[in-house]
Design a protein around this motif. Structure first.
Motif, PDB file in Angstrom:
ATOM      1  N   ASN A   1      19.448  82.742  88.941  1.00 54.53           N
ATOM      2  CA  ASN A   1      18.153  83.108  88.889  1.00 54.53           C
ATOM      3  C   ASN A   1      17.598  83.045  90.833  1.00 54.53           C
ATOM      4  OD1 ASN A   1      18.217  83.717  86.364  1.00 54.53           O
ATOM      5  ND2 ASN A   1      16.888  81.761  85.860  1.00 54.53           N
ATOM      6  N   PRO A   2      18.445  83.423  91.626  1.00 53.33           N
ATOM      7  CA  PRO A   2      17.920  83.484  92.924  1.00 53.33           C
ATOM      8  C   PRO A   2      16.787  84.444  93.074  1.00 53.33           C
ATOM      9  CG  PRO A   2      19.967  84.467  92.846  1.00 53.33           C
ATOM     10  CD  PRO A   2      19.752  83.689  91.685  1.00 53.33           C
ATOM     11  N   GLN A   3      15.872  84.097  93.719  1.00 51.25           N
ATOM     12  CA  GLN A   3      14.622  85.183  93.679  1.00 51.25           C
ATOM     13  C   GLN A   3      13.713  84.717  94.865  1.00 51.25           C
ATOM     14  OE1 GLN A   3      11.886  84.324  90.331  1.00 51.25           O
ATOM     15  NE2 GLN A   3      13.503  83.379  89.591  1.00 51.25           N
ATOM     16  N   ILE A   4      12.867  85.402  95.251  1.00 49.79           N
ATOM     17  CA  ILE A   4      11.919  85.418  96.129  1.00 49.79           C
ATOM     18  C   ILE A   4      10.567  85.390  95.268  1.00 49.79           C
ATOM     19  CG2 ILE A   4      10.793  86.497  98.184  1.00 49.79           C
ATOM     20  CD1 ILE A   4      13.513  86.081  98.667  1.00 49.79           C
ATOM     21  N   VAL A   5       9.793  84.360  95.624  1.00 51.33           N
ATOM     22  CA  VAL A   5       8.477  84.039  95.031  1.00 51.33           C
ATOM     23  C   VAL A   5       7.183  83.976  95.983  1.00 51.33           C
ATOM     24  CG1 VAL A   5       7.431  82.324  93.589  1.00 51.33           C
ATOM     25  CG2 VAL A   5       9.725  82.809  93.246  1.00 51.33           C
TER      26      VAL A   5
ATOM     27  N   LYS B   1      18.925  75.979  88.349  1.00 53.67           N
ATOM     28  CA  LYS B   1      19.897  75.496  87.851  1.00 53.67           C
ATOM     29  C   LYS B   1      20.029  75.275  86.234  1.00 53.67           C
ATOM     30  CE  LYS B   1      22.920  72.152  89.652  1.00 53.67           C
ATOM     31  NZ  LYS B   1      23.133  70.869  90.113  1.00 53.67           N
ATOM     32  N   ASN B   2      21.153  75.882  85.750  1.00 52.33           N
ATOM     33  CA  ASN B   2      21.114  75.832  84.380  1.00 52.33           C
ATOM     34  C   ASN B   2      21.587  74.422  83.739  1.00 52.33           C
ATOM     35  OD1 ASN B   2      23.892  75.982  84.492  1.00 52.33           O
ATOM     36  ND2 ASN B   2      23.974  78.121  83.906  1.00 52.33           N
TER      37      ASN B   2
ATOM     38  N   LYS C   1      14.499  74.934  95.604  1.00 53.08           N
ATOM     39  CA  LYS C   1      14.655  74.917  94.251  1.00 53.08           C
ATOM     40  C   LYS C   1      13.511  74.863  93.227  1.00 53.08           C
ATOM     41  CE  LYS C   1      17.270  71.943  90.533  1.00 53.08           C
ATOM     42  NZ  LYS C   1      17.833  70.768  90.225  1.00 53.08           N
ATOM     43  N   LEU C   2      13.930  75.990  92.111  1.00 50.78           N
ATOM     44  CA  LEU C   2      12.601  76.160  91.304  1.00 50.78           C
ATOM     45  C   LEU C   2      12.567  75.386  90.115  1.00 50.78           C
ATOM     46  CD1 LEU C   2      12.469  80.105  91.749  1.00 50.78           C
ATOM     47  CD2 LEU C   2      11.249  78.260  93.132  1.00 50.78           C
ATOM     48  N   ASN C   3      11.440  75.037  89.468  1.00 49.34           N
ATOM     49  CA  ASN C   3      11.595  74.554  88.243  1.00 49.34           C
ATOM     50  C   ASN C   3      11.599  75.697  87.055  1.00 49.34           C
ATOM     51  OD1 ASN C   3       8.898  75.900  87.854  1.00 49.34           O
ATOM     52  ND2 ASN C   3       7.907  73.723  88.219  1.00 49.34           N
ATOM     53  N   ASP C   4      11.498  75.236  85.634  1.00 49.17           N
ATOM     54  CA  ASP C   4      11.904  76.279  84.706  1.00 49.17           C
ATOM     55  C   ASP C   4      10.607  77.186  84.639  1.00 49.17           C
ATOM     56  OD1 ASP C   4       9.883  74.486  83.879  1.00 49.17           O
ATOM     57  OD2 ASP C   4      10.939  73.958  82.014  1.00 49.17           O
ATOM     58  N   LYS C   5       9.410  77.053  85.342  1.00 54.58           N
ATOM     59  CA  LYS C   5       8.513  78.009  85.229  1.00 54.58           C
ATOM     60  C   LYS C   5       8.395  78.789  86.524  1.00 54.58           C
ATOM     61  CE  LYS C   5       5.169  74.955  82.846  1.00 54.58           C
ATOM     62  NZ  LYS C   5       3.909  74.405  83.000  1.00 54.58           N
ATOM     63  N   GLY C   6       9.361  78.633  87.334  1.00 54.35           N
ATOM     64  CA  GLY C   6       9.532  79.648  88.624  1.00 54.35           C
ATOM     65  C   GLY C   6       8.870  78.957  89.878  1.00 54.35           C
ATOM     66  N   LEU C   7       8.311  77.841  89.675  1.00 52.72           N
ATOM     67  CA  LEU C   7       7.577  77.489  90.732  1.00 52.72           C
ATOM     68  C   LEU C   7       8.303  76.337  91.628  1.00 52.72           C
ATOM     69  CD1 LEU C   7       4.445  76.516  88.764  1.00 52.72           C
ATOM     70  CD2 LEU C   7       4.661  78.335  90.480  1.00 52.72           C
ATOM     71  N   PRO C   8       8.169  76.289  92.867  1.00 47.36           N
ATOM     72  CA  PRO C   8       8.922  75.163  93.846  1.00 47.36           C
ATOM     73  C   PRO C   8       8.941  74.097  93.575  1.00 47.36           C
ATOM     74  CG  PRO C   8       7.924  76.999  94.968  1.00 47.36           C
ATOM     75  CD  PRO C   8       7.260  76.941  93.587  1.00 47.36           C
ATOM     76  N   MET C   9       9.789  73.211  93.536  1.00 51.05           N
ATOM     77  CA  MET C   9       9.860  71.608  93.099  1.00 51.05           C
ATOM     78  C   MET C   9       9.537  70.753  94.150  1.00 51.05           C
ATOM     79  SD  MET C   9      13.185  71.620  90.467  1.00 51.05           S
ATOM     80  CE  MET C   9      12.754  69.815  90.028  1.00 51.05           C
ATOM     81  N   ASN C  10       8.282  71.059  94.567  1.00 49.14           N
ATOM     82  CA  ASN C  10       7.530  70.109  95.457  1.00 49.14           C
ATOM     83  C   ASN C  10       6.668  69.005  95.058  1.00 49.14           C
ATOM     84  OD1 ASN C  10       8.284  71.927  97.846  1.00 49.14           O
ATOM     85  ND2 ASN C  10       6.765  73.439  97.168  1.00 49.14           N
ATOM     86  N   VAL C  11       6.845  68.029  95.980  1.00 52.62           N
ATOM     87  CA  VAL C  11       5.713  66.918  95.728  1.00 52.62           C
ATOM     88  C   VAL C  11       4.404  67.531  96.162  1.00 52.62           C
ATOM     89  CG1 VAL C  11       4.901  64.360  96.319  1.00 52.62           C
ATOM     90  CG2 VAL C  11       7.505  65.145  96.162  1.00 52.62           C
TER      91      VAL C  11
END
Length: 209
Positions: free
Chosen positions: A160-164, A152-153, A107-117
């Motif tokens: 916004n499924p996407q490859i990053v 998720k909105n 899952k990505l955050n609102d900046k398009g970055l992975p929500m990782n610890v």
């Protein structure tokens, strides 16, 4: 001249202990069919997840249930459609290895970055640094790592499924579904809550080519 520069770049990255460099245009060309399949698989996994969520009232869902269910459905379809190339790696990280690339699902955050610890391992991934402890074997130690991500909105719809592709701790490029001409329909049942007479058909089995 460009080929020489590419070779110099790869030698430089190898000296720094970094993975091979991923290129936007090369990625779209080399993975054209696979990217299309990934977006289709994600759309089907969302449909499966929303159908299952309808069976469980929101108040009874355990923490992380929806995210775990989505990942489970995505993994099921991924394993079926990419036999031998999709698997759970160390720390149960869902992984796809294909055509010299490695994909993680996040899952990505609102900046398009992975929500990782932010762990040492994640930091190495975000800088494309080779980590011999990332996989059980070393066949793909130099392969560039990309994320298949989604957001998720505010009303719970998957969007916004996407490859990053991330390098040097920042997004180098992303590929949205529309970029390759695919327009997924992800909005039938946000959070699995029924809306009128919407019916979702679970598409199990190999996706259509």
């Amino acid at each position: 001249m460009d080929l020489n520069m590419d070779k110099i770049t790869e030698i430089s990255r190898k000296k720094k202990g970094k993975r091979k460099l991923a290129n936007l245009e090369a990625c779209k060309l080399e993975l054209k069919n696979e990217l299309n399949d990934l977006f289709k698989i994600f759309e089907q996994s969302v449909e499966m997840t929303n159908t299952e969520l309808r069976k469980h009232p929101v108040v009874s869902r355990c923490r992380g249930f929806e995210a775990s269910l989505l990942q489970t459905n995505f993994a099921e379809l991924l394993f079926f459609n990419f036999p031998g190339n999709a698997f759970f790696g160390r720390n149960k990280r869902l992984t796809l290895r294909i055509k010299g690339y490695v994909f993680f699902f996040k899952k990505l955050n609102d900046k398009g970055l992975p929500m990782n610890v932010m762990t040492q391992s994640v930091n190495r991934i975000n800088n494309q640094i080779i980590d011999v402890n990332l996989f059980f074997d070393t066949d793909y130690n130099e392969a560039p790592i990309l994320y298949f991500g989604y957001q998720k909105n505010k009303i719970g719809q998957y969007v916004n499924p996407q490859i990053v592709y991330i390098d040097e701790d920042k997004i180098s490029f992303s590929i949205e579904a529309s970029t390759i001409g695919y327009l997924p329909n992800l909005f039938s049942e946000p959070n699995g809550i029924e809306k009128g007479e919407v019916k979702v058909k679970i598409k199990k089995g190999r996706i259509a080519k």
